[in-house]
Write a protein that holds these residues in place. Sequence first.
Motif, mmCIF file in Angstrom:
data_model
loop_
_atom_site.group_PDB
_atom_site.id
_atom_site.type_symbol
_atom_site.label_atom_id
_atom_site.label_comp_id
_atom_site.label_asym_id
_atom_site.label_seq_id
_atom_site.Cartn_x
_atom_site.Cartn_y
_atom_site.Cartn_z
ATOM 1 N N ASP A 184 -11.590 40.913 -19.711
ATOM 2 C CA ASP A 184 -12.911 40.936 -19.088
ATOM 3 C C ASP A 184 -13.971 40.367 -20.015
ATOM 4 O O ASP A 184 -15.020 39.920 -19.571
ATOM 5 C CB ASP A 184 -13.264 42.366 -18.691
ATOM 6 N N VAL A 185 -13.696 40.416 -21.289
ATOM 7 C CA VAL A 185 -14.583 39.778 -22.262
ATOM 8 C C VAL A 185 -13.735 39.459 -23.502
ATOM 9 O O VAL A 185 -12.856 40.228 -23.875
ATOM 10 C CB VAL A 185 -15.810 40.666 -22.595
ATOM 11 N N ASP A 216 -12.112 32.407 -17.749
ATOM 12 C CA ASP A 216 -12.945 32.845 -16.630
ATOM 13 C C ASP A 216 -13.917 33.964 -17.003
ATOM 14 O O ASP A 216 -14.787 34.317 -16.217
ATOM 15 C CB ASP A 216 -12.047 33.342 -15.488
ATOM 16 N N CYS A 217 -13.718 34.577 -18.168
ATOM 17 C CA CYS A 217 -14.561 35.718 -18.523
ATOM 18 C C CYS A 217 -15.570 35.328 -19.598
ATOM 19 O O CYS A 217 -15.448 34.269 -20.211
ATOM 20 C CB CYS A 217 -13.687 36.871 -18.988
ATOM 21 N N PRO A 218 -16.570 36.172 -19.828
ATOM 22 C CA PRO A 218 -17.545 35.868 -20.882
ATOM 23 C C PRO A 218 -16.888 35.815 -22.261
ATOM 24 O O PRO A 218 -15.940 36.552 -22.533
ATOM 25 C CB PRO A 218 -18.527 37.039 -20.810
ATOM 26 N N PRO A 270 -29.676 34.057 -18.344
ATOM 27 C CA PRO A 270 -28.785 33.308 -17.437
ATOM 28 C C PRO A 270 -27.608 32.642 -18.140
ATOM 29 O O PRO A 270 -27.246 31.529 -17.795
ATOM 30 C CB PRO A 270 -29.738 32.263 -16.849
ATOM 31 N N HIS A 271 -27.018 33.285 -19.117
ATOM 32 C CA HIS A 271 -25.906 32.655 -19.836
ATOM 33 C C HIS A 271 -24.617 33.421 -19.591
ATOM 34 O O HIS A 271 -24.604 34.641 -19.601
ATOM 35 C CB HIS A 271 -26.197 32.611 -21.337
ATOM 36 N N ARG A 272 -23.557 32.675 -19.370
ATOM 37 C CA ARG A 272 -22.242 33.265 -19.144
ATOM 38 C C ARG A 272 -21.643 33.763 -20.446
ATOM 39 O O ARG A 272 -20.962 34.772 -20.499
ATOM 40 C CB ARG A 272 -21.334 32.188 -18.571
ATOM 41 N N GLN A 303 -5.596 30.001 -22.715
ATOM 42 C CA GLN A 303 -5.082 30.196 -21.359
ATOM 43 C C GLN A 303 -4.217 31.449 -21.269
ATOM 44 O O GLN A 303 -4.183 32.117 -20.239
ATOM 45 C CB GLN A 303 -4.323 28.951 -20.911
ATOM 46 N N THR A 304 -3.541 31.768 -22.375
ATOM 47 C CA THR A 304 -2.755 32.995 -22.404
ATOM 48 C C THR A 304 -3.666 34.211 -22.299
ATOM 49 O O THR A 304 -3.427 35.119 -21.496
ATOM 50 C CB THR A 304 -1.939 33.053 -23.713
ATOM 51 N N LEU A 305 -4.720 34.194 -23.090
ATOM 52 C CA LEU A 305 -5.677 35.316 -23.037
ATOM 53 C C LEU A 305 -6.269 35.438 -21.638
ATOM 54 O O LEU A 305 -6.435 36.534 -21.105
ATOM 55 C CB LEU A 305 -6.796 35.100 -24.053
ATOM 56 N N ASN A 306 -6.559 34.287 -21.048
ATOM 57 C CA ASN A 306 -7.151 34.276 -19.721
ATOM 58 C C ASN A 306 -6.191 34.857 -18.684
ATOM 59 O O ASN A 306 -6.587 35.630 -17.815
ATOM 60 C CB ASN A 306 -7.524 32.834 -19.359
ATOM 61 N N ALA A 307 -4.901 34.479 -18.821
ATOM 62 C CA ALA A 307 -3.905 34.955 -17.862
ATOM 63 C C ALA A 307 -3.715 36.459 -17.958
ATOM 64 O O ALA A 307 -3.284 37.106 -17.009
ATOM 65 C CB ALA A 307 -2.579 34.230 -18.104
#
Lengths: 329, 405
Positions: free
Chosen positions: A118-119, A138-140, A19-21, A110-114
């Motif tokens: 996906d991982v 937002d991703c693993p 159960p870990h993100r 945040q740049t990577l996130n934008a």
Amino acid sequence: MTQSDHRPGTLIPGGAVFPHRHLTGIEGLEPHEITFLLDEAETWVEANRTRAAPDRRLSGFTQINAFFENSTRTLLSFEIAGKRLGADVVNMHAAQSSVKKGETLIDTAQTLNAMRADVIVIRHMSSGAVRLIADKVDCPVLNAGDGRHEHPTQALLDALTIRRRLGGIAHKRVVICGDLLHSRVARSNILALTALAAEVRVCAPSTLMPPAIERFGVTAFSDFDRAMEGADVVMMLRLQTERMAGGYVPSSREYHLRYGLTLERLAKHAPGALIMHPGPMNRGVEIDSAVADHVEQSAITEQVQMGVAVRMACLDVLTRRARGVKGWA
Amino acid sequence: MNRAILFTDARLVCPERGEREGELLVVDGVIADGPAPADALRVDCRGRVLAPALIDIGVARIDRAAARAGGIVRVAPMPDQVPVLDEPGAVQRLALIGRPDLWIHPIAAATRGLAGADLAEMAICLSAGARAVGTGRGWIADSGVMHRVLSYARDLDVTVITHAEDGGLTRGAVASEGETASRLGLPAAPAVAEALAIARDLMLAEETGARLHLRAVTTAAGFALVRAAKARGVRVTCGITPAHLLLSDNAMSDFRTFAHLSPPLRSETDRHAALAALADGTIDLLCSGHDPRGPEEKRLPFADASPGAADAAALLALALGLARDGRVSLPRLFALLARAPAALLGLDTGALLPGLPGDVILLDPDAPWRIDADTLPGKAGNTPFDGLPVQGKLLRMWKGGRELV
């Protein structure tokens, strides 16, 4: 656990069995969760050997390897693992990028996130940096080593190597010797191996031993010969060149005298022990070539092989929710 | 403004006279004896606590909003400002900008540029408004320099405020050695770094006869040294922050940078030694160590984040918790928060005695609230107590008999 145990809508993201993100460390993992990752990795070991039918389960997924600290083998291992699963792998060598221009870690995250990764696989020179980024995306996130803190996939691949070679981990006597103070490999290994009920001994000169190490459930030694007595596994750690020059140990030859793994030492104190090293090795300092290349006892190249399988397993497991795998979504 | 204020039905808490119910008269900004003039403004305290306003020694930044919320009327900023407080212009400017609401008593640098090499112009800085000299958040490594600093300060009868941590042991460290630092993989220094530095400074203070104040003593070995030195008659005082009394190093778990402090949080054993030192009088004063740091300095990996906590606004409530737990009496608490810091700065204030400035606060010691980093008044909310429920609310405050609103 079968699927029928779950009522729809009550599943924890990532599946009840894991159960870990993110995978930011071994700390916080239950023994059965570690075993689950090892079992998953086991299937990839065979697949990697035969290479019969390529498995493209991460096809269309973007994997970013953000390495804020130089690395060759870990980066390569993660890249190969991602590509074997069909992911689009992008390497970001942040050590020579905008980070140098003063961009903060959070902004980079945040740049990577934008960019809708996906991982994200991260290596960073500061302890806790990976956890910080994991909270912002937002991703693993997979920790490929943060400062002196943790290097979980290394501990998993070491555990897998031991399990395959010795048939199990519980009650095996494992000696970890070297620069424990600065080693994330040692911390993750201690956590994983003690969780799996191994008897862990750590050995280092007191200048390179973390304080309160016995609180990790290990026995500490400064005498290598005594530590090795009856060992099933001897795991040597790399001594960084800059620490040999007198800051922590007087010289590399004195270090070799007290802590170098030689054939004589091995034969005298732990004749049948499995020999491991996370690499890269300083041959002639912490380990002699004759030991490193020992045909029966050295598992060093096998560790590298297990590394790819373990990383494939981690990438697969952590993306199951996003891929909508039954029971995980 | 009325010339006189009469506080009625108050629970008066005075470090000198203890606790009693009654009235307090302030005339022309000064606490007075005798019958109240007929036209005095009457403030009905409804049985709530009326106590001396707080004096906070060793703040890193001037933060009016935090001081106002915390019932603090005087602060003594550390010398490591930008620019360093080693010349009279900078000292004088700082000494004047807070009035009338917040009186600022700068701690001047003991050495030029705080470099730990040459004596700073202490006498000139004192004439410009400084009330003490200090080493800032660093340590003077050279014992010869420290000896001269103390000798020279003794001539001026000014207290030297030091940060007691051996710089050789703490170089590169961001935590105190222990299980938590080892688990998190943080560079750590042995706690004995503090006692080592204290031992040297105490011996030099004893040798020179200078007045020494240790800004924050946080370890059992450190308290033992201070306790023994006081018994020998060494002119030493020491302070502590609520963080070091109420938290130990496991507050750093999960890499919480709000718990990255200087000196670092210590072991639970050391924390208990601090509580014992508070109870037996070894600790002379409580300070917030107020050091507001925004996200650009705190939202970083632990070792890269700046140390410091913004606790001025919560100082009063956290301190009242110590009294509620029976660690100290209320009059002693206000000695720690007002009377002792005043004495350190050479000021006769911090008590409810006739002739002293009418710097008083009215508070409800039982009113509950929750410390919230996002809403805490001040320049930043970097408090390790984020989320902690506390009791004790400031209701009103007066500086020199004038109510601050």
